[in-house]
Design a protein around this motif. Structure first.
Motif, PDB file in Angstrom:
ATOM      1  N   GLU A  53       4.368   0.554 -10.818  1.00 22.12           N
ATOM      2  CA  GLU A  53       2.936   0.334 -10.645  1.00 22.12           C
ATOM      3  C   GLU A  53       2.657  -0.866  -9.759  1.00 22.12           C
ATOM      4  N   THR A  62      -7.735   1.324  -3.699  1.00 21.23           N
ATOM      5  CA  THR A  62      -7.918   1.565  -5.131  1.00 21.23           C
ATOM      6  C   THR A  62      -6.595   1.335  -5.862  1.00 21.23           C
ATOM      7  N   LYS A  63      -6.678   1.153  -7.163  1.00 20.75           N
ATOM      8  CA  LYS A  63      -5.480   0.968  -7.985  1.00 20.75           C
ATOM      9  C   LYS A  63      -4.576   2.197  -7.885  1.00 20.75           C
ATOM     10  N   SER A  64      -5.150   3.379  -7.934  1.00 20.89           N
ATOM     11  CA  SER A  64      -4.329   4.589  -7.870  1.00 20.89           C
ATOM     12  C   SER A  64      -3.642   4.735  -6.512  1.00 20.89           C
ATOM     13  N   GLU A  65      -4.323   4.316  -5.455  1.00 20.11           N
ATOM     14  CA  GLU A  65      -3.727   4.339  -4.114  1.00 20.11           C
ATOM     15  C   GLU A  65      -2.544   3.375  -4.057  1.00 20.11           C
ATOM     16  N   ASP A  67      -0.787   2.238  -6.626  1.00 21.56           N
ATOM     17  CA  ASP A  67       0.269   2.770  -7.489  1.00 21.56           C
ATOM     18  C   ASP A  67       1.077   3.844  -6.767  1.00 21.56           C
ATOM     19  N   ALA A  68       0.412   4.666  -5.958  1.00 23.40           N
ATOM     20  CA  ALA A  68       1.104   5.723  -5.222  1.00 23.40           C
ATOM     21  C   ALA A  68       2.119   5.128  -4.241  1.00 23.40           C
ATOM     22  N   LYS A  71       5.059   3.977  -6.418  1.00 29.00           N
ATOM     23  CA  LYS A  71       5.862   5.103  -6.900  1.00 29.00           C
ATOM     24  C   LYS A  71       6.714   5.672  -5.760  1.00 29.00           C
TER      25      LYS A  71
END
Length: 89
Positions: A53, A62-65, A67-68, A71
């Protein structure tokens, strides 16, 4: 009576996951350079990619971006380790 049988397993699962100590799986923090700026990643061992993460990222992301990106870095690290192991075998 039926609802307690549905809630109890979920409660036990949540308790089990909260007791998991991730610190033994930690790898050194990694900083990635992206087109939007630097992303700091906390990566775990190569068999725990789903935990990788972002711990820091630019406001334009964004946080999800973020995190991607982390990963993906974890997957690259895993692929490199597997390739190295294959050449040594």
């Amino acid at each position: 009576m039926g609802s307690i049988h549905r809630i109890l397993p979920v409660a036990f699962l949540g308790l089990g996951l909260s007791a998991c100590d991730r610190s033994e799986y930690l790898s050194p923090e990694v900083v990635l350079e992206t087109e939007k700026g630097h992303v700091s990643c906390q990566l775990y061992t190569t068999d725990r990619l789903y935990w990788d993460e972002a711990t820091g990222y630019p406001e334009t992301m964004t946080k999800s971006e973020a995190d991607a990106y982390c990963k993906a870095a974890g997957r690259e690290r895993k692929d490199a380790a597997e390739a190295q192991a294959a050449t040594q075998a």
